[in-house]
Design an enzyme around this catalytic site. Structure first.
Site, PDB file in Angstrom:
ATOM      1  N   GLU A 135     -12.327  -7.719  -2.569  1.00  0.00           N
ATOM      2  CA  GLU A 135     -11.755  -7.560  -1.234  1.00  0.00           C
ATOM      3  C   GLU A 135     -12.774  -7.897  -0.160  1.00  0.00           C
ATOM      4  O   GLU A 135     -13.971  -7.708  -0.355  1.00  0.00           O
ATOM      5  CB  GLU A 135     -11.367  -6.096  -1.015  1.00  0.00           C
ATOM      6  N   ASN A 180       0.834  -1.211   0.000  1.00  0.00           N
ATOM      7  CA  ASN A 180       0.000   0.000   0.000  1.00  0.00           C
ATOM      8  C   ASN A 180       0.866   1.257   0.000  1.00  0.00           C
ATOM      9  O   ASN A 180       1.800   1.374   0.798  1.00  0.00           O
ATOM     10  CB  ASN A 180      -0.904   0.023   1.238  1.00  0.00           C
ATOM     11  N   ASP A 187      -7.002   0.701  -5.229  1.00  0.00           N
ATOM     12  CA  ASP A 187      -7.537   0.137  -3.992  1.00  0.00           C
ATOM     13  C   ASP A 187      -8.931   0.709  -3.711  1.00  0.00           C
ATOM     14  O   ASP A 187      -9.266   1.795  -4.176  1.00  0.00           O
ATOM     15  CB  ASP A 187      -6.592   0.524  -2.852  1.00  0.00           C
TER      16      ASP A 187
HETATM   17  P1  C2E Z   1      -6.689  -1.770   2.697  1.00  0.00           P
HETATM   18  O1  C2E Z   1      -5.541  -1.477   1.811  1.00  0.00           O
HETATM   19  O2  C2E Z   1      -8.028  -1.746   2.053  1.00  0.00           O
HETATM   20  O3  C2E Z   1      -6.384  -3.132   3.378  1.00  0.00           O
HETATM   21  C1  C2E Z   1      -7.323  -4.089   3.585  1.00  0.00           C
HETATM   22  C2  C2E Z   1      -7.829  -4.041   4.971  1.00  0.00           C
HETATM   23  O4  C2E Z   1      -8.976  -4.871   5.099  1.00  0.00           O
HETATM   24  C3  C2E Z   1      -6.835  -4.602   5.995  1.00  0.00           C
HETATM   25  O5  C2E Z   1      -7.048  -3.924   7.207  1.00  0.00           O
HETATM   26  C4  C2E Z   1      -7.283  -6.039   6.147  1.00  0.00           C
HETATM   27  O6  C2E Z   1      -6.875  -6.626   7.376  1.00  0.00           O
HETATM   28  C5  C2E Z   1      -8.772  -5.863   6.083  1.00  0.00           C
HETATM   29  N1  C2E Z   1      -9.446  -7.099   5.654  1.00  0.00           N
HETATM   30  C6  C2E Z   1      -8.996  -8.031   4.785  1.00  0.00           C
HETATM   31  N2  C2E Z   1      -9.927  -8.996   4.602  1.00  0.00           N
HETATM   32  C7  C2E Z   1     -10.991  -8.632   5.367  1.00  0.00           C
HETATM   33  C8  C2E Z   1     -12.260  -9.216   5.597  1.00  0.00           C
HETATM   34  O7  C2E Z   1     -12.636 -10.278   5.063  1.00  0.00           O
HETATM   35  N3  C2E Z   1     -13.106  -8.569   6.444  1.00  0.00           N
HETATM   36  C9  C2E Z   1     -12.740  -7.422   7.066  1.00  0.00           C
HETATM   37  N4  C2E Z   1     -13.613  -6.837   7.888  1.00  0.00           N
HETATM   38  N5  C2E Z   1     -11.541  -6.822   6.854  1.00  0.00           N
HETATM   39  C10 C2E Z   1     -10.688  -7.446   6.010  1.00  0.00           C
HETATM   40  P2  C2E Z   1      -5.857  -3.259   7.969  1.00  0.00           P
HETATM   41  O8  C2E Z   1      -4.677  -4.127   7.952  1.00  0.00           O
HETATM   42  O9  C2E Z   1      -6.428  -2.812   9.248  1.00  0.00           O
HETATM   43  O10 C2E Z   1      -5.528  -2.020   7.081  1.00  0.00           O
HETATM   44  C11 C2E Z   1      -6.392  -0.958   6.991  1.00  0.00           C
HETATM   45  C12 C2E Z   1      -5.910   0.035   6.007  1.00  0.00           C
HETATM   46  O11 C2E Z   1      -4.683   0.617   6.441  1.00  0.00           O
HETATM   47  C13 C2E Z   1      -5.566  -0.547   4.660  1.00  0.00           C
HETATM   48  O12 C2E Z   1      -6.697  -0.733   3.913  1.00  0.00           O
HETATM   49  C14 C2E Z   1      -4.627   0.469   4.122  1.00  0.00           C
HETATM   50  O13 C2E Z   1      -5.368   1.535   3.573  1.00  0.00           O
HETATM   51  C15 C2E Z   1      -3.908   0.946   5.341  1.00  0.00           C
HETATM   52  N6  C2E Z   1      -2.626   0.234   5.417  1.00  0.00           N
HETATM   53  C16 C2E Z   1      -2.353  -0.952   5.945  1.00  0.00           C
HETATM   54  N7  C2E Z   1      -1.051  -1.247   5.794  1.00  0.00           N
HETATM   55  C17 C2E Z   1      -0.496  -0.203   5.126  1.00  0.00           C
HETATM   56  C18 C2E Z   1       0.811   0.068   4.642  1.00  0.00           C
HETATM   57  O14 C2E Z   1       1.736  -0.720   4.761  1.00  0.00           O
HETATM   58  N8  C2E Z   1       1.004   1.269   4.011  1.00  0.00           N
HETATM   59  C19 C2E Z   1      -0.009   2.144   3.825  1.00  0.00           C
HETATM   60  N9  C2E Z   1       0.260   3.263   3.209  1.00  0.00           N
HETATM   61  N10 C2E Z   1      -1.255   1.903   4.240  1.00  0.00           N
HETATM   62  C20 C2E Z   1      -1.492   0.732   4.896  1.00  0.00           C
HETATM   63 CA    CA Z   2      -4.767  -2.228   0.087  1.00  0.00          CA
HETATM   64 CA    CA Z   3      -8.832  -1.965   0.126  1.00  0.00          CA
END
Ligand code: C2E
Ligand code: CA
Ligand code: CA
Length: 740
Positions: A694, A576, A637
């Site tokens: 997703e 990301n 995304d």
């Molecule tokens: P995102 O890029 O849309 O990442 C997907 C998020 O949805 C992740 O949450 C993941 O754990 C969650 N997810 C995946 N499958 C499911 C599912 O079946 N149900 C539900 N309820 N959730 C699911 P996470 O890890 O909390 O990340 C949230 C957001 O934070 C990400 O959305 C992304 O925008 C940001 N993020 C996370 N890691 C990074 C990173 O390394 N760099 C940057 N710039 N942003 C990050």
């Molecule tokens: Ca993502």
């Molecule tokens: Ca996403």
């Protein structure tokens, strides 16, 4: 005509020759005409130099140099005439000066003064001009009083009767003229003539009085002459003034450069004059016991002039202060109040009030795209709209950039009208522009007034961050959030230095068999969810540093998996990248360096960006294009939640879209709820894009996605985000299955 380069050295040698002649003349006698040779030659040099300056310049400047050339021409004639006087007129105890000579000097002086007075007084007000005129009058009266007292003394030294009134008048005229010229130069605040040239012209004004003094001093040597001694220096100063003009031209300097004066030298004139005259009058009275009518009348006149002059200066100062105050209170472009005025007005309100702060969204993009003229026109048009909407009792201000402020004391519904107006385009420089706004506002009582501006600003920042929508109204929880953020930011910085972050990888699988084909990296920091620290890292810019670490770690991990499980074990590893990172011009280099460092082929890295990050175009879009050119895959995304989804597919080099969880959640419901998920696969297919669904949480959703044509998915139903070792195990198991 080229400038005769020899004029200046020539004028210098004439002045030197005159000094040598005068010094030699005090030792022994020589023909009376000899001292007139350098005098006449020096004056001729100045006439030629002025003419040269007139030829090389244009406009006001040319007229000026032409006029002073004529004036100097008369002085030259006077010099020649005085030379003739010496031969033709009878000597009566003093060197002879004829009426013709005096007339020529006076005419030359008057012409020179006229030339100086006709200099354009650019940027001067009538008050400043009047002040200069009064200064001149003060000097004239002072000179008159002094001369009336000392003229008799001079006459006695010359041994002429006071009835030689021609000389009398000429001396006064020339002395006064000298003073006028000096004053004029002192007050020339903005003159097209180079300042150095003016300063060389100034001493010429002193030539008259000086020659009279020298006449007295040189009396013991009848073959020497005060006028002759001074005239070569008149020529030299004139030549040097013309020289200064040429140097300005040669330096390429514009002839219209304004010279705002550093100080107001002219203001010393009335003070010095009053001081001198008080001394004079006191001395005369103490010595003789009475004052002449001229002295009493002159002194009274002088005092009146000084009073008038100071009164004008005072009025001038006041109006300057007014201008300064007005400029500080108003915004120059829109004419609205300034930030300074606005904050003061808010802080001192004594009524219940609402402070509304408005930021034009995407103004930067409009300004960059259509140019600053259109940007200015837009701001002006918006200022007019605001003024019309806010009504008479509001304070409307431009706070700088694309930010506006309203202080309302009684205008219910203004904010609603503001929002409604956003739907109407503004016309600016021939464009019809739709301008969306972020609004932060706060309501307050008198007691809140000192804090209202800060509160509204907080609300606006929150509205702009997009967390709370377009309009954010201040309340105490905002404050708490903010201080929490500040703590998080400090903690983040420390955590980054201490290596407290790690990455999890969430599998992306093939449908319908669930085979692992890729992963998305997700950053972790203790038990703080990404939503709790990513926005703070973005706001503080820390995301750039954190992002670089993530990119490097992901590339290292992907290369490691390639070595262990073969080059095609994973199709791609996604990372990301946030909007703030895309704005960093170094991002493409950072990515290229990480790929090279770990020997990972670019195509095995996918960068996930959001639509909003690249919607504005500009730097962010350029970064994405550069990344795509490297061979890195680009995935959009949270697709479908932004505001420009489809148009973006044309401008941005996209390889894959990740259909947002909200559409997956609607699967299996009504046809309306499924409509978007269905439409998106269709679009992606026709555009040749990879589609990843997703947030798949149930077997039914997975089933339905497959039926709709989705071939890739991600979600808790398949796997949660896992440590790298868990992915290793899955890959190893998958290899064994294939081998078996
Ligand atoms: P995102 O890029 O849309 O990442 C997907 C998020 O949805 C992740 O949450 C993941 O754990 C969650 N997810 C995946 N499958 C499911 C599912 O079946 N149900 C539900 N309820 N959730 C699911 P996470 O890890 O909390 O990340 C949230 C957001 O934070 C990400 O959305 C992304 O925008 C940001 N993020 C996370 N890691 C990074 C990173 O390394 N760099 C940057 N710039 N942003 C990050
Ligand atoms: Ca993502
Ligand atoms: Ca996403």
């Amino acid at each position: 005509m080229a400038r005769p380069g020899w004029l200046t050295p020539f004028a210098v040698s004439m002045a030197v020759a005159e000094v040598v002649l005068v010094l030699a003349g005090t030792r022994g006698a020589y023909p009376v005409l000899l001292v007139w040779v350098p005098a006449v030659a020096g004056l001729a040099a100045a006439v030629a130099a002025f003419r040269g300056a007139a030829v090389r310049t244009g406009g006001d400047l040319r007229a000026f140099w032409r006029r002073v050339a004529v004036a100097m021409g008369f002085v030259l004639l006077a010099g020649i005439s005085q030379t003739l006087d010496v031969v033709t007129l009878p000597w009566s105890g003093m060197p002879p000066i004829g009426t013709r000579t005096l007339c020529l000097y006076v005419v030359g002086t008057i012409l020179a003064i006229t030339a100086l007075l006709r200099l354009p007084a650019g940027g001067r007000t009538w008050r400043q001009l009047l002040t200069a005129v009064l200064d001149v009058a003060v000097v004239v009266v002072t000179g008159g009083i002094a001369t009336s007292q000392y003229i008799g003394w001079f006459m006695n030294r010359f041994g002429v009767s006071e009835s030689a009134w021609w000389l009398n008048i000429a001396m006064i005229a020339i002395a006064v003229a000298g003073a006028v010229v000096v004053v004029k130069i002192m007050t020339a605040r903005r003159s097209p003539i180079p300042r150095a040239a003016l300063w060389w012209l100034a001493p010429i004004g002193l030539a008259g009085p000086l020659s009279t003094l020298l006449m007295t001093a040189l009396r013991p040597w009848p073959h020497l002459n005060g006028s002759a001694a001074v005239l070569p220096f008149v020529g030299l100063c004139g030549t040097l003034a013309a020289h200064a003009q040429h140097r300005r031209l040669a330096a390429g300097g514009s002839s219209r450069i304004a010279h705002p004066s550093a100080g107001r030298r002219g203001s010393a004139v009335p003070l010095v004059a009053s001081g001198l005259i008080s001394l004079l009058v006191a001395t005369v009275f103490l010595r003789t016991g009475h004052l002449s009518t001229v002295q009493v009348a002159g002194t009274t006149m002088l005092l009146l002039l000084v009073v008038a002059r100071q009164a004008i200066a005072l009025a001038e100062n006041n109006s300057l202060l007014d201008t300064v105050a007005r400029q500080a209170m108003h915004d120059e472009l829109t004419g609205l109040f300034s930030r300074r005025y606005f904050t003061a007005a808010v802080a001192s309100t004594t009524e219940p009030h609402t402070v509304v702060l408005i930021d034009l969204k995407e103004f930067r993009a409009i300004n960059d795209g259509l140019g600053p003229a259109a940007g200015d026109a837009l701001l002006t048009a918006y200022a007019e709209r605001l003024t019309a909407l806010a009504g008479r009792h509001a304070v409307v201000a431009r706070l700088g950039g694309d930010e506006f402020g309203l202080l309302l004391t009684a205008a219910p519904g203004t904010v609603d009208r503001l929002l409604a107006a956003s739907a109407e385009p503004l016309s600016a420089a021939g464009h019809e522009l739709l301008v969306d706004v972020s609004i932060g506002l706060t309501d307050g009582d008198t007691a809140d007034a000192p804090d209202s501006y800060r509160r509204a600003e907080l609300a606006l920042r929150e509205a702009m961050a997009g967390a709370g929508g377009r309009v954010v109204r201040y309340d105490a929880t905002l404050e708490r959030q903010l201080s929490r953020r500040a703590t998080v930011a400090a903690d983040l910085r420390r955590g980054l230095a201490a290596g407290e972050f790690h990455l999890l990888y969430q599998p992306i699988v093939n449908l319908p068999d669930g085979r692992l084909i890729g992963v998305e990296s997700l950053v972790r920091w203790g038990d703080v969810p990404p939503a709790g620290f990513i926005p703070v890292a973005e706001d503080t810019g820390l995301i750039v540093e954190l992002g670089a670490w993530i990119l490097d770690t992901v590339c290292a991990q992907a290369a490691e998996w390639r070595r262990r499980h073969g080059p095609d074990a994973l199709r791609s590893v996604a990372v990301n990248v946030s909007a703030r990172q895309l704005l960093d011009p170094a991002l493409p280099e950072i990515v290229a360096a990480a790929l090279a460092r770990h020997g990972l082929p670019a195509r095995q890295l996918t960068v996930e960006i959001t639509e909003t990050a690249v919607f504005g175009g500009g730097r962010a879009l350029a970064s994405v294009t550069a990344l795509s050119d490297l061979g890195v895959a680009i995935a959009l995304d949270d697709f479908g939640t932004g505001h420009s989804s489809l148009g973006l597919l044309r401008t941005c080099p996209v390889d894959a879209i990740k259909v947002d969880k909200s559409f997956v959640d609607g699967l299996g419901g009504s046809p309306q709820q499924e409509a978007i998920a269905i439409a998106l696969t269709g679009i992606a297919e026709t555009m040749g894009l990879r589609t990843v669904a997703e947030g798949v949480e149930t077997v039914e959703q997975a089933q339905r996605l497959y039926e709709l044509g989705y071939r890739q998915a991600q979600g808790f139903h398949f796997a949660r985000p896992l440590p790298a070792e868990a992915i290793d195990e899955m890959l190893a198991a998958q290899q064994n299955r294939v081998a078996a």
